[in-house]
Design a protein around this motif. Structure first.
Motif, PDB file in Angstrom:
ATOM      1  N   GLY A   1       0.822  -1.211   0.000  1.00 31.89           N
ATOM      2  CA  GLY A   1       0.000   0.000   0.000  1.00 31.89           C
ATOM      3  C   GLY A   1       0.851   1.253   0.000  1.00 31.89           C
ATOM      4  N   LYS A   2       1.907   1.252   0.798  1.00 31.08           N
ATOM      5  CA  LYS A   2       2.818   2.397   0.831  1.00 31.08           C
ATOM      6  C   LYS A   2       3.539   2.538  -0.503  1.00 31.08           C
ATOM      7  CE  LYS A   2       3.509   2.284   5.788  1.00 31.08           C
ATOM      8  NZ  LYS A   2       4.455   2.088   6.889  1.00 31.08           N
TER       9      LYS A   2
ATOM     10  N   ALA B   1      -5.570   5.976 -11.972  1.00 27.12           N
ATOM     11  CA  ALA B   1      -4.803   5.420 -13.085  1.00 27.12           C
ATOM     12  C   ALA B   1      -5.202   6.083 -14.404  1.00 27.12           C
ATOM     13  CB  ALA B   1      -5.003   3.910 -13.162  1.00 27.12           C
ATOM     14  N   GLY B   2      -6.490   6.267 -14.618  1.00 21.73           N
ATOM     15  CA  GLY B   2      -6.950   6.943 -15.832  1.00 21.73           C
ATOM     16  C   GLY B   2      -6.405   8.358 -15.931  1.00 21.73           C
ATOM     17  N   ALA B   3      -6.447   9.083 -14.826  1.00 26.86           N
ATOM     18  CA  ALA B   3      -5.940  10.454 -14.808  1.00 26.86           C
ATOM     19  C   ALA B   3      -4.420  10.488 -14.998  1.00 26.86           C
ATOM     20  CB  ALA B   3      -6.320  11.140 -13.498  1.00 26.86           C
ATOM     21  N   LEU B   4      -3.756   9.411 -14.580  1.00 22.63           N
ATOM     22  CA  LEU B   4      -2.298   9.319 -14.724  1.00 22.63           C
ATOM     23  C   LEU B   4      -1.881   8.682 -16.050  1.00 22.63           C
ATOM     24  CD1 LEU B   4      -1.463   8.177 -11.093  1.00 22.63           C
ATOM     25  CD2 LEU B   4      -0.889  10.396 -12.125  1.00 22.63           C
ATOM     26  N   GLN B   5      -2.867   8.389 -16.900  1.00 22.05           N
ATOM     27  CA  GLN B   5      -2.627   7.834 -18.229  1.00 22.05           C
ATOM     28  C   GLN B   5      -1.843   6.524 -18.161  1.00 22.05           C
ATOM     29  OE1 GLN B   5      -0.705  10.985 -20.419  1.00 22.05           O
ATOM     30  NE2 GLN B   5      -2.254  12.463 -19.835  1.00 22.05           N
ATOM     31  N   ILE B   6      -2.279   5.645 -17.251  1.00 18.50           N
ATOM     32  CA  ILE B   6      -1.590   4.381 -17.031  1.00 18.50           C
ATOM     33  C   ILE B   6      -2.622   3.333 -16.639  1.00 18.50           C
ATOM     34  CG2 ILE B   6      -1.118   4.796 -14.583  1.00 18.50           C
ATOM     35  CD1 ILE B   6       1.703   3.718 -15.051  1.00 18.50           C
ATOM     36  N   GLU B   7      -2.370   2.093 -16.925  1.00 18.35           N
ATOM     37  CA  GLU B   7      -3.270   1.019 -16.524  1.00 18.35           C
ATOM     38  C   GLU B   7      -3.074   0.707 -15.037  1.00 18.35           C
ATOM     39  OE1 GLU B   7      -5.567  -0.538 -18.422  1.00 18.35           O
ATOM     40  OE2 GLU B   7      -5.052   0.747 -20.116  1.00 18.35           O
ATOM     41  N   VAL B   8      -4.126   0.260 -14.379  1.00 12.78           N
ATOM     42  CA  VAL B   8      -4.033  -0.119 -12.970  1.00 12.78           C
ATOM     43  C   VAL B   8      -2.967  -1.190 -12.786  1.00 12.78           C
ATOM     44  CG1 VAL B   8      -5.259  -1.206 -11.042  1.00 12.78           C
ATOM     45  CG2 VAL B   8      -6.416   0.517 -12.437  1.00 12.78           C
ATOM     46  N   SER B   9      -2.930  -2.158 -13.687  1.00  6.51           N
ATOM     47  CA  SER B   9      -1.955  -3.247 -13.574  1.00  6.51           C
ATOM     48  C   SER B   9      -0.520  -2.725 -13.618  1.00  6.51           C
ATOM     49  CB  SER B   9      -2.171  -4.285 -14.669  1.00  6.51           C
ATOM     50  OG  SER B   9      -2.017  -3.700 -15.945  1.00  6.51           O
ATOM     51  N   VAL B  10      -0.269  -1.706 -14.404  1.00  3.30           N
ATOM     52  CA  VAL B  10       1.071  -1.127 -14.489  1.00  3.30           C
ATOM     53  C   VAL B  10       1.402  -0.403 -13.187  1.00  3.30           C
ATOM     54  CG1 VAL B  10       2.552   0.492 -15.749  1.00  3.30           C
ATOM     55  CG2 VAL B  10       0.958  -0.966 -16.997  1.00  3.30           C
ATOM     56  N   LEU B  11       0.433   0.301 -12.626  1.00  2.00           N
ATOM     57  CA  LEU B  11       0.648   0.965 -11.339  1.00  2.00           C
ATOM     58  C   LEU B  11       0.979  -0.050 -10.251  1.00  2.00           C
ATOM     59  CD1 LEU B  11      -1.962   3.827 -10.674  1.00  2.00           C
ATOM     60  CD2 LEU B  11       0.504   3.901 -10.380  1.00  2.00           C
ATOM     61  N   VAL B  12       0.260  -1.156 -10.236  1.00  2.00           N
ATOM     62  CA  VAL B  12       0.514  -2.197  -9.234  1.00  2.00           C
ATOM     63  C   VAL B  12       1.899  -2.797  -9.446  1.00  2.00           C
ATOM     64  CG1 VAL B  12      -0.222  -4.451  -8.376  1.00  2.00           C
ATOM     65  CG2 VAL B  12      -1.922  -2.674  -8.838  1.00  2.00           C
TER      66      VAL B  12
ATOM     67  N   MET C   1       4.463  -1.296 -10.750  1.00  2.00           N
ATOM     68  CA  MET C   1       5.408  -0.292 -10.270  1.00  2.00           C
ATOM     69  C   MET C   1       5.531  -0.369  -8.753  1.00  2.00           C
ATOM     70  SD  MET C   1       4.341   3.002 -12.633  1.00  2.00           S
ATOM     71  CE  MET C   1       5.228   4.176 -11.620  1.00  2.00           C
ATOM     72  N   ALA C   2       4.397  -0.523  -8.076  1.00  2.00           N
ATOM     73  CA  ALA C   2       4.394  -0.608  -6.620  1.00  2.00           C
ATOM     74  C   ALA C   2       5.165  -1.842  -6.150  1.00  2.00           C
ATOM     75  CB  ALA C   2       2.960  -0.634  -6.092  1.00  2.00           C
ATOM     76  N   GLU C   3       4.997  -2.951  -6.844  1.00  3.22           N
ATOM     77  CA  GLU C   3       5.730  -4.168  -6.480  1.00  3.22           C
ATOM     78  C   GLU C   3       7.226  -3.971  -6.655  1.00  3.22           C
ATOM     79  OE1 GLU C   3       3.726  -6.936  -9.037  1.00  3.22           O
ATOM     80  OE2 GLU C   3       2.379  -7.577  -7.430  1.00  3.22           O
ATOM     81  N   GLU C   4       7.627  -3.275  -7.697  1.00  2.26           N
ATOM     82  CA  GLU C   4       9.047  -2.997  -7.923  1.00  2.26           C
ATOM     83  C   GLU C   4       9.600  -2.084  -6.828  1.00  2.26           C
ATOM     84  OE1 GLU C   4       9.201  -1.463 -11.906  1.00  2.26           O
ATOM     85  OE2 GLU C   4       8.711  -3.413 -12.792  1.00  2.26           O
ATOM     86  N   ILE C   5       8.830  -1.078  -6.443  1.00  2.44           N
ATOM     87  CA  ILE C   5       9.251  -0.172  -5.374  1.00  2.44           C
ATOM     88  C   ILE C   5       9.396  -0.942  -4.071  1.00  2.44           C
ATOM     89  CG2 ILE C   5       8.503   1.777  -3.929  1.00  2.44           C
ATOM     90  CD1 ILE C   5       7.207   2.917  -6.558  1.00  2.44           C
ATOM     91  N   ARG C   6       8.437  -1.806  -3.774  1.00  2.00           N
ATOM     92  CA  ARG C   6       8.494  -2.610  -2.552  1.00  2.00           C
ATOM     93  C   ARG C   6       9.737  -3.501  -2.559  1.00  2.00           C
ATOM     94  NH1 ARG C   6       3.934  -6.938  -1.179  1.00  2.00           N
ATOM     95  NH2 ARG C   6       4.768  -7.716  -3.124  1.00  2.00           N
ATOM     96  N   ALA C   7      10.030  -4.101  -3.715  1.00  3.38           N
ATOM     97  CA  ALA C   7      11.210  -4.957  -3.822  1.00  3.38           C
ATOM     98  C   ALA C   7      12.504  -4.155  -3.632  1.00  3.38           C
ATOM     99  CB  ALA C   7      11.224  -5.658  -5.176  1.00  3.38           C
ATOM    100  N   GLU C   8      12.541  -2.939  -4.176  1.00  4.15           N
ATOM    101  CA  GLU C   8      13.715  -2.075  -4.012  1.00  4.15           C
ATOM    102  C   GLU C   8      13.925  -1.743  -2.537  1.00  4.15           C
ATOM    103  OE1 GLU C   8      12.954   1.406  -6.341  1.00  4.15           O
ATOM    104  OE2 GLU C   8      13.035   0.334  -8.233  1.00  4.15           O
ATOM    105  N   GLU C   9      12.838  -1.450  -1.843  1.00  4.28           N
ATOM    106  CA  GLU C   9      12.928  -1.087  -0.427  1.00  4.28           C
ATOM    107  C   GLU C   9      13.362  -2.277   0.424  1.00  4.28           C
ATOM    108  OE1 GLU C   9       9.126   0.609   0.485  1.00  4.28           O
ATOM    109  OE2 GLU C   9       9.604   2.493  -0.514  1.00  4.28           O
ATOM    110  N   ALA C  10      12.997  -3.473   0.010  1.00  2.00           N
ATOM    111  CA  ALA C  10      13.370  -4.672   0.763  1.00  2.00           C
ATOM    112  C   ALA C  10      14.876  -4.920   0.661  1.00  2.00           C
ATOM    113  CB  ALA C  10      12.606  -5.882   0.243  1.00  2.00           C
ATOM    114  N   VAL C  11      15.475  -4.503  -0.461  1.00  2.00           N
ATOM    115  CA  VAL C  11      16.907  -4.684  -0.674  1.00  2.00           C
ATOM    116  C   VAL C  11      17.698  -3.697   0.148  1.00  2.00           C
ATOM    117  CG1 VAL C  11      18.742  -4.552  -2.408  1.00  2.00           C
ATOM    118  CG2 VAL C  11      16.579  -5.662  -2.962  1.00  2.00           C
TER     119      VAL C  11
END
Length: 80
Positions: A5-6, A56-67, A69-79
């Motif tokens: 979520g963060k 997501a619509g306002a950000l011109q991106i699909e929800v799946s892409v946002l999610v 991105m969030a998973e990648e950010i979470r993985a970066e923070e875990a490292v």
């Protein structure tokens, strides 16, 4: 709120900034109050799926892409 979520809030912030949008402008396009966007971006609130779709619509991106991105950010923070 969980780490994903963060991270989702971080992903929304990154995409918003990439597009050069203020929280106020994003809120107008997504029909969400700007303070709610601030709470989402700061990990204080979790958006409903309906709100996530509007953001997501306002950000011109699909929800799946946002999610993803969030998973990648979470993985970066875990490292770190």
């Amino acid at each position: 709120m969980g780490q994903l979520g963060k991270a989702l809030g971080c992903a929304i912030r990154r995409q918003r900034r990439e597009l050069g949008l203020s929280q106020e402008t994003l809120s107008e396009h997504a029909d969400v109050h700007w303070t709610y966007i601030s709470h989402i971006e700061n990990g204080q609130s979790s958006p409903t799926f309906r709100v996530l779709e509007r953001l997501a619509g306002a950000l011109q991106i699909e929800v799946s892409v946002l999610v993803r991105m969030a998973e990648e950010i979470r993985a970066e923070e875990a490292v770190e």
